[in-house]
Design an enzyme around this catalytic site. Sequence first.
Site, short mmCIF file in Angstrom:
data_model
loop_
_atom_site.label_atom_id
_atom_site.label_comp_id
_atom_site.label_asym_id
_atom_site.label_seq_id
_atom_site.Cartn_x
_atom_site.Cartn_y
_atom_site.Cartn_z
CB THR A 28 -2.01 -24.36 5.86
OG1 THR A 28 -2.07 -25.13 4.67
CG2 THR A 28 -3.37 -24.28 6.48
CG PHE A 35 -11.13 -19.62 10.88
CD1 PHE A 35 -12.41 -20.03 11.23
CD2 PHE A 35 -10.85 -19.33 9.56
CE1 PHE A 35 -13.39 -20.15 10.26
CE2 PHE A 35 -11.82 -19.45 8.59
CZ PHE A 35 -13.10 -19.87 8.93
CG ASP A 106 -4.55 -15.51 2.61
OD1 ASP A 106 -4.38 -15.21 1.41
OD2 ASP A 106 -4.62 -16.69 3.01
CG HIS A 121 -15.07 -18.00 1.05
ND1 HIS A 121 -14.56 -19.15 1.56
CD2 HIS A 121 -16.13 -18.37 0.29
CE1 HIS A 121 -15.26 -20.20 1.12
NE2 HIS A 121 -16.22 -19.74 0.35
CB CYS A 132 -20.91 6.62 5.99
SG CYS A 132 -19.19 6.33 6.41
CB CYS A 150 -16.91 4.52 10.53
SG CYS A 150 -16.84 5.77 9.24
CB SER A 191 -10.94 -31.95 1.23
OG SER A 191 -11.59 -31.05 2.10
CG ASN A 213 -5.99 -31.71 -0.88
OD1 ASN A 213 -5.72 -30.59 -0.45
ND2 ASN A 213 -6.86 -32.52 -0.29
ZN ZN Z 1 -19.06 5.63 8.57
#
Ligand code: ZN
Length: 241
Positions: A28, A35, A106, A121, A132, A150, A191, A213
């Site tokens: 942040t 989000f 990010d 994550h 593919c 794709c 947190s 924090n």
């Molecule tokens: Zn593909």
Amino acid sequence: MIDKIEKLQQIIDKSRNIVFFGGRGVSTESGIPDFRSQDGIYNQKYKYPPEIIISHDFFMNRPKEFFEFYKEKMIATSAKPNPAHYKLAEMEAKGKLTAVITQNIDGLHQLAGSKKVYELHGSVHRNYCMNCGKFYDVDYVVNSNGIPKCDCGGIIKPDVVLYDENLDMNIFDLAIRDIENADTMIVAGTSLTVYPAANLIHYFDGDNLVLINRDETGIDNNANLVIHGNVGEVLNQIKVK
Ligand code: ZN
């Protein structure tokens, strides 16, 4: 506050195997919006709460709406690393820090120069065709119209762990190994409410658990040092020797 920064400096000076575990607060400060934060009640743009949109089922059933939200709320290609990212990269380069473990997607740690980053994550920078397996970068996803597709016609899925998807346990296990061998663990910008990531601190058996924090956390009492402040501002005051 000055006393606490001095104490952190002393801890870092004598540490040899620091592991950093960071959450949303680290990003942040680079201007990456949360989000999960809802738009005001009068300008709700999306018909569903973020937790629903960013779920595996929603992605599979309503990819168009998923990518609308995803591109607007979860990708910030103009964001730059902040002093926290740079200080951690410097610690690693000077042999003091073993690994960065992050809940953020990010890629800012790598942009700042960190080499060993466990992205619990996933990352918006990795995207694969579900048909593919061909790789696509974040720019391709951002610049695509609607659902990114794709060459082969398959839908491209971001390598991001969605709600009701499992974490990559290989990454989790590697992170645990480094935590078990760490002499200092710095937990910052979280947190510690998101499981199973929050369980990671239970594997730490080293000398110093440091928490940075803005707000109090449930484990403030377990830590050797607690600093309530912004991660970037705190780490920016540390000298890596
Ligand atoms: Zn593909």
